[in-house]
Write an enzyme that holds these catalytic residues in place. Structure first.
Site, PDB file in Angstrom:
ATOM      1  N   ASP A 172       0.828  -1.209   0.000  1.00 59.57           N
ATOM      2  CA  ASP A 172       0.000   0.000   0.000  1.00 59.57           C
ATOM      3  C   ASP A 172       0.864   1.262   0.000  1.00 59.57           C
ATOM      4  O   ASP A 172       2.070   1.223   0.295  1.00 59.57           O
ATOM      5  CB  ASP A 172      -0.924  -0.011   1.220  1.00 59.57           C
ATOM      6  CG  ASP A 172      -2.263   0.666   0.960  1.00 59.57           C
ATOM      7  OD1 ASP A 172      -2.356   1.462   0.008  1.00 59.57           O
ATOM      8  OD2 ASP A 172      -3.213   0.403   1.718  1.00 59.57           O
ATOM      9  N   ASP A 215     -10.812   1.726  -3.099  1.00 58.54           N
ATOM     10  CA  ASP A 215     -11.317   1.438  -1.755  1.00 58.54           C
ATOM     11  C   ASP A 215     -12.842   1.436  -1.720  1.00 58.54           C
ATOM     12  O   ASP A 215     -13.435   1.018  -0.722  1.00 58.54           O
ATOM     13  CB  ASP A 215     -10.796   2.486  -0.762  1.00 58.54           C
ATOM     14  CG  ASP A 215      -9.363   2.207  -0.336  1.00 58.54           C
ATOM     15  OD1 ASP A 215      -8.855   1.118  -0.619  1.00 58.54           O
ATOM     16  OD2 ASP A 215      -8.750   3.103   0.285  1.00 58.54           O
TER      17      ASP A 215
END
Length: 687
Positions: A449, A517
């Site tokens: 990430d 997301d």
């Protein structure tokens, strides 16, 4: 047929792919220009093209056009691709051709400047099984220079009646929103100044004459293989020409390569398609699979990620429980997300302290990993190697390791700072702990990430500090490459707060990307449609999560959520402990169905339909169709399929009904999509 040929009499080179021709020629001043980018040509046809000519109609107009790399020397007024300042202060390149090399499908054109010991190489590469043309630029100088801009390539298209630009825009949780607009006369710039590809734009574009659709019309497209800041500027002139130039870095940066140093840009790849946006996408997908992805032949596993179930409240007990439920649903890869390490109990602390949290995992990770493997799944971990919290042992020990500028505050975003991977000692630290983590804990998969943009991007004490915008990205590439070489079993998913690091550069080192997301199935339809313009389904991670959706609050049926996520690399991300037995049973059935169509979706060719997608692989077809909120009286047109043999027959594998190819493409597929958020999966096989 040779893929690259040279005609000495006309000083032009012909590059050929299976269905595309590209012709480069030298003008009288040795400037390289594009004469043709379109349908494939023979050598005789290429030799017969009109010679490159000056386009200026007055002393106020540019005398250059269709240049392969635009410099500042002479009467050139387009956006420059190459801006160089020499020691005496003079700028621009006066081209002098020094020769060329042809190595199979790789063409190198060599040039020098007429006044300075400065060399420019333009590189081109074509493949026998791809219609994509790869281009990049190499600089070498024997004197100190300041580089203000060095793009990978400039591209030109034939003169058209109009020009329409297709690209994507968005933000966090709204990535890949497809935009198609008429290009204005002047300059249009697409860019990221964030140090990462970004959610807000993506380094690809498509151009057509305003008349193209999914299945018709000429389309020209390019994509940049770079995962940091970037810029592409399109110029539409009043005289009716269109070109663009693009590469790494953004406006305002300067670089000072050392004398004798080789300065190499990332690849800018281009593709031409005569049959619309859909064919352009399929050519991109084929190229990514054949020449970009590290392991394209592998089916992507069904993933379960525990983030939306527990957030930061991670412990061995709840991960074991979720792993058991995930295995029962048919999951193949279990991924434990954030908060397994250091003092990470929120987003305010612990980043940088990459050791197992002993309170949450008193016996380490091995018992959980062993249990996941016993359940028949692979094991993955979330990591964010490029970031640090000020509240961490790492930052307290090495506050100088982050991006910072003397005399400026250190901006906190998401309570974290960016580690400066342009420093070899920082990059080496990251590689060592990642290597140790994978080696000691039997980790099969990393979700890598990147949750904040660059700020205060300085390298104190280095007069060439702007290089960090490039060197940081190259260090990330190097670490990933080394990890994969040392651990051949390891697979990596690229993530940057969702889809903020999606590009051909990162895909050369990872197996899939976290698309967004936002896991709301209704929103995901548009996100995935924009994503699919360039990137193939096998790299598009798509989760089925809870309803109501935790981000949007929207409630949709489980089947609808699955049918949307089945269009990519399927994953589950909800709190399975709260799902009913009926939901878990239905999920297991739908996962099994996905595994049946997975080769069709991940290896097949994509056709985007008005309210669905169609994949064709061999003699099998998978169609996924969705309908959002139903409006009374709103007609639902028939879902006409594409890319079939009109003379063939196709049997529905679930109902046994037989359909004719011509009828499926003209009359459409009969579907019953009544009510809000109705969806369908149809599996067909040629018979």
């Amino acid at each position: 047929m040779r893929s690259v040929t040279f005609d000495a009499s006309s000083r032009r080179w012909l590059l050929r792919t299976p269905a595309t021709g590209y012709v480069v020629a030298l003008a009288d001043d040795d400037a390289p220009r594009c004469l043709h980018w379109g349908p494939v040509l023979t050598a005789e046809q290429a030799a017969g093209l009109p010679a490159p000519a000056a386009f200026g109609a007055s002393s106020f107009d540019s005398t250059a056009g269709e240049e392969e790399l635009v410099t500042e020397a002479g009467a050139r007024f387009e956006t420059p691709s190459l801006q160089v300042v020499f020691p005496g202060g003079d700028r621009g390149i006066e081209w002098r051709h020094e020769g060329h090399d042809i190595d199979g499908g790789h063409l190198t054109l060599r040039f020098s400047d007429r006044r300075h010991p400065f060399l420019v190489e333009l590189h081109y590469r074509v493949y026998e099984d791809s219609d994509v043309i790869e281009r990049w630029t190499v600089l070498r100088s024997q004197v100190p220079v300041t580089v203000l801009r060095c793009d990978s390539a400039a591209w030109s298209v034939p003169m058209l009646d109009g020009y329409r630009l297709s690209h994507v825009t968005g933000g966090w949780s709204s990535e890949h929103a497809l935009s198609r607009t008429e290009l204005v006369v002047g300059e249009t710039t697409l860019t990221s100044r964030r140090g990462v590809t970004s959610h807000h734009a993506n380094p690809w574009l498509m151009i057509d004459g305003g008349d193209a659709g999914e299945g018709h019309g000429e389309v020209w497209s390019c994509a940049l293989a770079w995962s940091g800041s970037w810029r592409v500027t399109l110029t539409r002139t009043p005289s009716g020409r269109l070109s663009w130039t693009g590469g790494f870095g953004h406006e305002g940066l300067t670089w000072r390569p050392a004398p004798g140093e080789e300065w190499v840009t990332p690849v800018s790849a281009g593709v031409y398609a005569p049959d619309g946006y859909g064919e352009a996408s399929r050519r991109w997908h084929d190229h990514v699979a054949r020449h970009v992805l590290p392991r394209p032949e592998e089916l992507r596993p069904v993933v379960y990620n525990a983030w939306e179930a527990v957030g930061f409240d991670v412990n061995e007990a709840n991960q074991r429980d979720l792993a058991r439920l995930a295995a029962g649903a048919g999951v193949e890869l279990f991924v434990m997300d954030d908060a397994w390490f250091g003092g990470r109990t929120s987003d305010g602390a612990g980043l940088g302290d990459w050791w197992v949290n002993e309170e949450r995992f008193p016996d380490g990770l091995s018992p959980l990993i062993d249990e996941v493997h016993r359940l028949g799944m692979r094991f993955g971990l979330w990591v964010e190697p490029e970031m640090v919290n000020p509240d961490s042992d790492l930052y307290r020990a090495h506050p100088d390791w982050v991006l910072h500028m003397p005399g400026r505050s250190r901006t906190l975003l998401r309570n974290q700072l960016v580690l400066n991977f342009a420093r070899p000692d920082v990059a080496d630290w990251a590689h060592k702990w990642l290597h140790k983590l994978v080696s000691e804990h039997a980790v099969d998969f990393l979700k890598w990430d990147f949750n904040r943009a660059f700020t205060e991007a300085g390298l104190p004490g280095d007069p060439d500090q702007d290089r960090l915008w490039i060197d940081h990205v190259r260090a990330v590439y190097s670490i990933m490459d080394r990890l994969r070489a040392d651990h051949p079993h390891l697979r990596i998913e690229a993530c940057a707060g969702g889809g903020g690091r999606t590009d051909l550069g990162i895909l050369a080192r990872t197996d899939q990307v976290w698309t967004s997301d936002n896991t709301d199935a209704h929103d995901r339809i548009a996100i995935q449609r924009g994503f699919s313009q360039v990137y193939p389904a096998r790299v598009m991670a798509a989760w089925v999560t809870d309803s109501p959706n935790p981000l949007t609050g929207r409630a949709v049926p489980l089947r609808f959520r699955f049918h949307v996520a089945m269009a990519g690399a399927l994953g589950l991300g909800g709190d399975l402990a709260r799902w009913s037995e009926a939901e878990l049973s239905e999920a297991a059935e739908l996962v099994a169905v996905y595994k049946d169509i997975r080769p069709v979706v991940q290896f097949g060719r994509l056709w985007r339909l008005p309210y669905g997608v169609q994949y064709v692989h061999g003699d099998r077809i998978a169609v996924l169709a969705w309908r959002g909120p139903a409006a009374f009286g709103a007609p639902l047109p028939p879902l006409r399929l594409a890319g079939l043999d009109p003379l063939a027959r196709y049997r529905d594998e679930d109902t046994g009904a037989v359909h004719h190819g011509a009828v499926l493409m003209s009359r459409g597929l009969p579907l019953d999509l009544r009510g809000d958020y109705a969806s369908a999966l149809v599996r067909l096989r040629a018979c």
